[in-house]
Motif scaffolding. Structure first.
Motif, PDB file in Angstrom:
ATOM      1  N   TYR A 157     -18.224  -2.466  -5.088  1.00  0.00           N
ATOM      2  CA  TYR A 157     -18.245  -2.235  -3.626  1.00  0.00           C
ATOM      3  C   TYR A 157     -19.461  -1.397  -3.206  1.00  0.00           C
ATOM      4  O   TYR A 157     -20.017  -1.627  -2.128  1.00  0.00           O
TER       5      TYR A 157
ATOM      6  N   SER B  42       0.816  -1.211   0.000  1.00  0.00           N
ATOM      7  CA  SER B  42       0.000   0.000   0.000  1.00  0.00           C
ATOM      8  C   SER B  42       0.853   1.266   0.000  1.00  0.00           C
ATOM      9  O   SER B  42       0.490   2.267  -0.617  1.00  0.00           O
TER      10      SER B  42
ATOM     11  N   GLN C 281     -10.405  -1.387   3.038  1.00  0.00           N
ATOM     12  CA  GLN C 281      -9.660  -0.776   4.134  1.00  0.00           C
ATOM     13  C   GLN C 281      -8.315  -0.243   3.635  1.00  0.00           C
ATOM     14  O   GLN C 281      -7.661  -0.863   2.810  1.00  0.00           O
ATOM     15  N   GLY C 282      -7.904   0.923   4.158  1.00  0.00           N
ATOM     16  CA  GLY C 282      -6.564   1.453   3.876  1.00  0.00           C
ATOM     17  C   GLY C 282      -6.281   1.614   2.406  1.00  0.00           C
ATOM     18  O   GLY C 282      -5.186   1.289   1.936  1.00  0.00           O
TER      19      GLY C 282
ATOM     20  N   ASN D 281      -7.826  -4.142  -1.500  1.00  0.00           N
ATOM     21  CA  ASN D 281      -6.859  -4.368  -0.445  1.00  0.00           C
ATOM     22  C   ASN D 281      -7.052  -5.824  -0.004  1.00  0.00           C
ATOM     23  O   ASN D 281      -8.169  -6.244   0.289  1.00  0.00           O
TER      24      ASN D 281
ATOM     25  N   ASP E 167     -14.885  -7.255   3.651  1.00  0.00           N
ATOM     26  CA  ASP E 167     -14.687  -6.189   4.640  1.00  0.00           C
ATOM     27  C   ASP E 167     -13.286  -5.596   4.537  1.00  0.00           C
ATOM     28  O   ASP E 167     -13.108  -4.382   4.648  1.00  0.00           O
ATOM     29  N   ASN E 168     -12.275  -6.434   4.338  1.00  0.00           N
ATOM     30  CA  ASN E 168     -10.901  -5.945   4.239  1.00  0.00           C
ATOM     31  C   ASN E 168     -10.621  -5.229   2.920  1.00  0.00           C
ATOM     32  O   ASN E 168      -9.693  -4.420   2.827  1.00  0.00           O
TER      33      ASN E 168
ATOM     34  N   GLN F 277      -1.978  -5.080  -1.817  1.00  0.00           N
ATOM     35  CA  GLN F 277      -3.068  -4.600  -2.659  1.00  0.00           C
ATOM     36  C   GLN F 277      -2.947  -5.142  -4.077  1.00  0.00           C
ATOM     37  O   GLN F 277      -1.848  -5.467  -4.540  1.00  0.00           O
TER      38      GLN F 277
ATOM     39  N   GLY G 171      -0.325  -2.941   3.835  1.00  0.00           N
ATOM     40  CA  GLY G 171      -1.376  -3.675   3.140  1.00  0.00           C
ATOM     41  C   GLY G 171      -0.880  -4.237   1.816  1.00  0.00           C
ATOM     42  O   GLY G 171      -0.144  -3.568   1.089  1.00  0.00           O
TER      43      GLY G 171
ATOM     44  N   LYS H  32     -20.371  -1.561   0.652  1.00  0.00           N
ATOM     45  CA  LYS H  32     -19.105  -1.365   1.373  1.00  0.00           C
ATOM     46  C   LYS H  32     -18.498   0.019   1.140  1.00  0.00           C
ATOM     47  O   LYS H  32     -17.561   0.409   1.829  1.00  0.00           O
TER      48      LYS H  32
END
Length: 332
Positions: free
Chosen positions: A326, A99, A312-313, A126, A308-309, A267, A265, A331
């Motif tokens: 998404y 990331s 993120q970030g 991610n 869910d992940n 990605q 992360g 999400k």
């Protein structure tokens, strides 16, 4: 006579149909990392999940749940920097990246300072956290990052995200490449050198357990060097893409206690130039229920590749096709 005309017509139609089938097939290259790391096997799982060559069984019939006509392959590479350059140059359709490296490339900052920003770099997902491994021989006397001074240490290959983070960590602890006997090897090569007594330690950034390290730990006594202390707090303040992490006890043979470290992360990135519908289909295939079960059983880090992940970030903009998926999934 009519019978032979009908057969000839049917044969002609068959031949005419063949180019159409060939045109429907689309190849999709995913840049991963070295074969001994985590990117490569995870890339293989994703490639299988999103592929659906012509003639495949339907998803609902137990066949592929990938994008119709797509044939994806996982390509071994030098890692994050090389993958991003491959995507930018059109040599890869997608690639794995840390990331932090993706952020620097897309914004033209950090290690991309002074270079043209790759402003069309986009995020598909991610995937999972990548832990910073500093692996040392148990008899090397290395118990902290500061102890690396004067030692033979591999920082990974040029073009890898690991090399970038290794330099940041060394600097945070008051060291530079000139303070160590630096080498630039893939983790499996560094592990081979360590077996031969020619390497004291090496850096690797990736999901645990990493194959090369697990194999090494089964043959030689190793330690995981903790990345902790006030220096880490200062790093986190300056580099927000790092997060505190730890290796659970017994992740690797002989490492019987939890070891604090940092993570970034992992990605999957691509170019904004890729078709929205294609990236939408790829993202949908990755988070299909059947695919999720395959990920969970296929690799230790596969359980972390969840919807869910995925958001993120992020750090960089999502590809429009991924963003559409998404949003539909609630999400974003």
């Amino acid at each position: 006579m009519k019978k032979w005309i009908a057969i000839a017509a049917a044969s002609l139609l068959g031949l005419m149909a063949q180019p159409a089938i060939a045109q429907d097939m689309q190849f999709f290259r995913i840049g991963t990392g070295g074969t001994a790391g985590t990117y490569y096997p995870i890339g293989g799982l994703i490639a299988n999940a999103i592929s659906n060559p012509p003639g495949s069984r339907a998803c609902e019939d137990g066949g592929s749940c990938g994008v119709p006509g797509l044939v994806a392959t996982a390509v071994a590479s030098n890692g994050s920097v090389g993958n991003i350059n491959g995507v930018a140059g059109g040599n890869l359709e997608a690639g794995f990246s840390q990331s932090d490296v993706a952020y620097w490339a897309q914004t033209g900052t950090g290690i991309w300072e002074g270079q043209d920003a790759i402003d069309n770099l986009r995020l598909i997902a991610n995937l999972y956290p990548e832990s910073i491994h500093i692996v040392a021989r148990r008899d090397s006397g290395i118990a902290s990052v500061a102890d690396l001074k004067g030692k033979k240490v591999s920082l990974d290959e040029p073009g890898s995200g690991t090399l970038v983070d290794a330099k940041i960590i060394l600097e945070a602890f008051g060291l530079s490449e000139s303070d160590i006997q630096a080498e630039y090897l893939k983790p499996d090569q560094a592990a081979d050198r360590m077996r031969d007594g020619q390497m004291d330690a090496f850096f690797f950034v990736g999901g645990y357990p990493a194959g090369a390290i697990a194999e090494l730990a089964s043959q030689q006594d190793i330690v995981l060097v903790p990345v902790t202390g006030p220096e880490v707090d200062e790093m986190l303040a300056e580099y927000s893409f790092f997060a505190k992490d730890s290796f659970p006890a017994d992740t690797y043979n002989g490492v019987s206690e939890d070891v604090p470290t940092l993570s970034v992360g992992a990605q999957l990135v691509t170019s904004a130039d890729l078709s929205d519908d294609l990236v939408y289909g790829i993202t949908k295939a990755i988070y299909n229920d059947n695919t999720q079960r395959l990920f969970a059983s296929g690799h230790a880090k596969g359980k972390s590749i969840t919807l869910d992940n995925a958001v993120q970030g992020a750090g960089i903009p999502f590809h429009a096709g991924a963003e559409r998926f998404y949003k539909e999934a609630g999400k974003l």
